[in-house]
Design an enzyme around this catalytic site. Structure first.
Site: not given
Ligand code: NAD
Length: 250
Positions: A106-107, A124, A135, A153, A155, A193, A218-219
């Site tokens: 999702q990142n 995402h 454009c 841009c 344009c 996540t 997940n923590p």
């Molecule tokens: P979220 O921010 O909703 O949740 C983050 C999760 O990560 C939480 O459950 C938290 O407990 C956990 N977490 C925190 N520290 C951690 C660690 N050290 N190790 C493992 N887990 C840990 O994120 P999401 O569920 O990905 O959804 C939110 C949206 O945020 C996504 O669609 C994404 O596009 C976007 N996002 C992306 C980034 C990135 O690209 N790095 C950063 C912030 C948000």
């Protein structure tokens, strides 16, 4: 490390050795140890910003300058400095061992590709690629100068990052490929996540319905932890993934 944590890691390692064929689903948490704050949870970006004010497509279209200035500029500065963590590297090792096929992320930070993962589905989109709203000309984030905001841009159109804002559809190919990966894997490794953003949050449910074992790292507990995850390992991604890899290689 507590006995309970060791037990969960050993149980996860046994399943991985027995079944292989892992698909990983990652969220913002896997990049926290790369220096990128998550949206939710401790130190989350939404503690500072209102998501609907800054990350909704309607807000961006209404006032691109404001969204660039407050959220996207800071995001660019953070992502420019970020490097893959041990958790990203552990997924590459699992791929080299022939145990992991696909990463669905999702990142938008590009860190899975930077670490060397070969099959990454960017659910995402990616912050590194941009386009002109008028454009459609393509740009790279490295071409964007944060001293002149919002970027425009030649344009005259505003430039947007090609990540999916709230209120936008998931790219069709990403949806389709993620579904295929979810129904065909034997193990889904869900890392970092909150499982609150749809439709990504449904991917582990699809995998489970198709018979996959769900291992969650997940923590903090999430909506998946009690009903969907077969093995919940509570802890930070880099630490747990390093220990899991060690246990698999034993
Ligand atoms: P979220 O921010 O909703 O949740 C983050 C999760 O990560 C939480 O459950 C938290 O407990 C956990 N977490 C925190 N520290 C951690 C660690 N050290 N190790 C493992 N887990 C840990 O994120 P999401 O569920 O990905 O959804 C939110 C949206 O945020 C996504 O669609 C994404 O596009 C976007 N996002 C992306 C980034 C990135 O690209 N790095 C950063 C912030 C948000």
């Amino acid at each position: 490390m507590s006995n309970r944590l060791n037990e969960q890691i050993d149980k996860a390692a046994d399943s991985v050795i027995k079944f292989g064929n892992i698909c990983a689903l990652t969220g913002a948490g896997i990049s926290v140890e790369s220096g990128i704050p998550p949206f939710r949870g401790q130190g989350g970006i939404w503690d500072k910003f209102d998501p609907f004010e800054y990350a909704h497509i309607d807000s961006f279209m209404k006032n691109p300058a404001k969204v660039w200035d407050v959220l996207l500029k800071e995001m660019k500065q953070t992502l420019d400095k970020a490097k893959p963590s041990k958790a990203h590297m552990a997924l590459v090792d699992l791929e080299s061992l022939g145990l992991l096929k696909t990463v669905i992320t999702q990142n938008i930070d590009g860190l899975h590709q930077a670490s060397g993962s070969n099959d990454v589905i960017e659910f995402h989109g990616n912050f590194a690629n941009l386009s002109c709203l008028s454009c459609d000309k393509a740009f790279k984030m490295s071409e964007i100068d944060i001293r002149s905001m919002p970027p425009k841009c030649s344009c005259g159109g505003y430039i947007r990052p090609n990540c999916v804002f709230f209120g936008e559809n998931i790219p069709f190919e990403a949806l389709q490929r993620s579904h295929e990966a979810a129904v065909s894997c034997k193990i889904m490794l869900v890392i970092g996540t909150s499982a609150t953003v749809q439709p990504a949050a449904s991917i582990p449910i699809t995998a489970k319905k198709s018979g996959a074992i769900i291992i969650e790292i997940n923590p903090e507990k999430t909506a998946l932890s009690s009903g969907i995850s077969d093995i919940f390992i509570q802890g930070r991604a880099s630490i747990i993934m390093t220990d899991l890899l060690k246990a698999i290689k034993l």
